[in-house]
Write a protein that holds these residues in place. Structure first.
Motif, short mmCIF file in Angstrom:
data_model
loop_
_atom_site.label_atom_id
_atom_site.label_comp_id
_atom_site.label_asym_id
_atom_site.label_seq_id
_atom_site.Cartn_x
_atom_site.Cartn_y
_atom_site.Cartn_z
N LEU A 285 -49.88 -23.20 33.28
CA LEU A 285 -50.55 -24.58 32.71
C LEU A 285 -49.85 -25.55 32.97
CD1 LEU A 285 -51.18 -23.20 28.92
CD2 LEU A 285 -52.80 -23.17 30.91
N ASN A 286 -48.77 -25.42 33.96
CA ASN A 286 -47.93 -26.67 34.17
C ASN A 286 -47.94 -26.59 35.80
OD1 ASN A 286 -45.73 -28.25 34.73
ND2 ASN A 286 -44.19 -27.25 33.68
N THR A 287 -48.61 -27.75 36.15
CA THR A 287 -48.90 -28.07 37.56
C THR A 287 -47.85 -28.55 38.50
OG1 THR A 287 -49.28 -30.57 36.97
CG2 THR A 287 -51.11 -29.09 37.06
N SER A 288 -46.44 -28.91 37.47
CA SER A 288 -45.24 -29.00 38.26
C SER A 288 -44.79 -27.62 38.84
CB SER A 288 -44.28 -29.89 37.27
OG SER A 288 -44.58 -31.06 36.94
N VAL A 289 -45.02 -26.84 38.26
CA VAL A 289 -44.68 -25.31 39.03
C VAL A 289 -45.22 -25.27 40.28
CG1 VAL A 289 -44.99 -22.85 38.74
CG2 VAL A 289 -44.36 -24.14 36.52
N VAL A 290 -46.52 -25.53 40.52
CA VAL A 290 -47.22 -25.56 41.59
C VAL A 290 -46.89 -26.43 42.64
CG1 VAL A 290 -49.65 -25.62 42.75
CG2 VAL A 290 -49.37 -24.87 40.47
N ASP A 316 -50.81 -33.96 38.93
CA ASP A 316 -51.15 -34.22 37.61
C ASP A 316 -52.69 -33.49 37.34
OD1 ASP A 316 -48.64 -35.01 36.89
OD2 ASP A 316 -49.12 -37.20 37.15
N HIS A 317 -53.18 -33.54 38.41
CA HIS A 317 -54.78 -32.92 38.30
C HIS A 317 -54.73 -31.48 38.45
CE1 HIS A 317 -55.01 -37.25 38.71
NE2 HIS A 317 -56.54 -37.05 38.07
N TYR A 318 -55.25 -30.57 37.41
CA TYR A 318 -55.41 -29.12 37.72
C TYR A 318 -56.20 -28.67 39.00
CZ TYR A 318 -53.04 -28.35 33.13
OH TYR A 318 -52.20 -28.36 32.33
N ASP A 319 -57.22 -29.35 38.96
CA ASP A 319 -58.08 -29.16 40.43
C ASP A 319 -57.45 -29.27 41.57
OD1 ASP A 319 -58.14 -31.83 39.90
OD2 ASP A 319 -60.28 -31.91 40.54
N GLN A 320 -56.70 -30.49 41.72
CA GLN A 320 -56.23 -30.82 43.06
C GLN A 320 -54.98 -29.56 43.02
OE1 GLN A 320 -55.46 -34.72 44.09
NE2 GLN A 320 -56.94 -35.53 42.80
N ALA A 321 -54.37 -29.50 42.23
CA ALA A 321 -52.95 -28.63 42.27
C ALA A 321 -53.58 -27.00 42.43
CB ALA A 321 -52.24 -28.65 40.74
N HIS A 326 -54.14 -22.68 46.58
CA HIS A 326 -54.64 -21.89 47.49
C HIS A 326 -54.78 -21.92 48.80
CE1 HIS A 326 -57.65 -21.32 43.83
NE2 HIS A 326 -56.67 -20.66 43.65
N LYS A 327 -54.62 -23.23 49.31
CA LYS A 327 -54.39 -23.90 50.86
C LYS A 327 -53.09 -23.28 51.16
CE LYS A 327 -55.21 -25.89 54.56
NZ LYS A 327 -56.50 -25.31 55.32
N LEU A 328 -52.10 -23.32 50.50
CA LEU A 328 -50.72 -23.00 50.57
C LEU A 328 -50.84 -21.38 50.84
CD1 LEU A 328 -47.44 -23.65 50.87
CD2 LEU A 328 -47.35 -22.90 48.47
N ILE A 329 -51.32 -20.63 50.13
CA ILE A 329 -51.54 -19.27 50.45
C ILE A 329 -52.31 -18.69 51.78
CG2 ILE A 329 -52.69 -17.05 49.43
CD1 ILE A 329 -50.20 -18.16 47.85
N GLU A 330 -53.33 -19.62 52.10
CA GLU A 330 -54.00 -19.50 53.12
C GLU A 330 -52.91 -19.75 54.43
OE1 GLU A 330 -57.35 -22.16 53.67
OE2 GLU A 330 -58.39 -21.31 51.72
#
Length: 338
Positions: A285-290, A316-321, A326-330
């Motif tokens: 729930l913390n976008t800073s983790v991502v 700070d936006h959940y959808d962008q994070a 997902h892009k990082l995993i790719e």
């Protein structure tokens, strides 16, 4: 002995800092270029650059019973080198001051002021703010000035960043601080900003090691700050103090964590059901983790080329994070199957 890391400033960052200081000056009020008597210059006791030497030391000499005698001698020698340059060429970059009573308090340029006195100068070129800059602008100007120095300690740089973020919170009534906010304020890269944020929240043992000059690398400090287990963090800390390289530090942590997992792993018993063929990455729930995960991966040499992919993400936006993760995993899957 490992080579001491120097904090350089890229041309792009230098340009960005120049633009930032212009904005600060414009927002703070008009300033004027003048020549000031050095006798009316006083140092700022709250300047994040922690010089031990004082105006009194420069005028009257350092007393042998001074508790900072050795440190002041070292600083004095460096000031004399600068004084030789000033004596030959003058002060190239004016100091920055604001009027304080009948004196002028230095915002940026303490060393130039002290060295000018040592050079026998009576006056110094200065830019004078008509009014004292507000808390945040004052700290930002000082940080910009100090960033151009390569001999700052890690503790001084962290103190700079801490003061900037504290004053920004006061002035803009902001409760949540993030690496992205720090990046936008200072012009640091996102990985650097993430590292500073990690160290700002470091445990006391690491903070003390930095304060006493035992840890001078931001990269190492950030990695150690991310270790939750006290025993492992202390082992990594001692290894750094003993001079291990960044690569050796990462290897040590990886080895210790692997060993701990192996010891703690329960006996695996066979069970019926479908074979697990993928890893669940969990959720937060913390976008800073991502943001920190992405920034950490991008510090690796083989992944730096993907920095631009994440440069415009609003963390700070959940959808962008989520999309960024997902892009990082790719990217990771693509690179690891080559």
């Amino acid at each position: 002995m490992t080579k001491k890391k120097r904090f350089g400033v890229s041309q792009a960052l230098t340009r960005g800092l120049s633009e930032t200081i212009n904005v600060v000056e414009n927002n703070t009020g008009m300033f004027r270029n003048v020549v000031l008597p050095l006798s009316r210059i006083e140092l700022d006791p709250e300047n994040p650059r922690k010089l031990a030497i004082t105006l009194l030391d420069v005028h009257n000499g350092i007393q042998k019973n001074d508790v900072d005698y050795e440190r002041k001698l070292i600083e004095l020698e460096k000031l004399r080198e600068l004084a030789n340059t000033i004596e030959a060429s003058g002060v190239i970059n004016p100091i920055v001051v604001y009027k304080s009573g009948e004196s002028y308090r230095v915002v940026a340029g303490e060393r130039r002021s002290l060295a000018s006195i040592l050079a026998g100068k009576q006056e110094v070129d200065a830019r004078v703010f008509n009014e004292k800059p507000k808390g945040f602008e004052l700290k930002l100007v000082q940080w910009i000035e100090n960033t151009a120095r390569e001999d700052l300690t890690l503790d001084e740089r962290i103190g700079n960043i801490r003061d900037i973020m504290r004053e920004y919170q006061k002035q803009h009534d902001v409760s949540h601080l993030s690496a992205t906010l720090l990046k936008n304020i200072t012009g640091l890269s996102l990985p650097q900003a993430s590292y500073y944020m990690a160290v700002l929240n470091a445990p006391q043992d690491l903070r003390l090691a930095i304060e006493h000059g035992k840890i001078s690398s931001l990269d190492k400090a950030a990695i150690i700050a991310g270790i939750d287990a006290d025993a492992l963090r202390n082992k990594a800390l001692m290894a750094c103090i003993d001079g291990c390289s960044l690569k050796e530090l990462r290897q040590l942590i990886t080895k210790e964590k692997h060993s701990q997992k192996k010891q703690a792993a329960p006996q695996v018993t066979s069970r019926r059901g479908r074979t697990i063929t993928r890893v669940n990455m969990g959720f937060t729930l913390n976008t800073s983790v991502v943001e920190i995960i992405v920034a950490s991966v991008l510090t690796q040499a083989e992944f730096k080329k993907y920095s631009d992919v994440f440069s415009k993400v609003s963390w700070d936006h959940y959808d962008q994070a989520a999309r960024a993760f997902h892009k990082l995993i790719e990217i990771l899957e693509h690179e690891t199957v080559r």
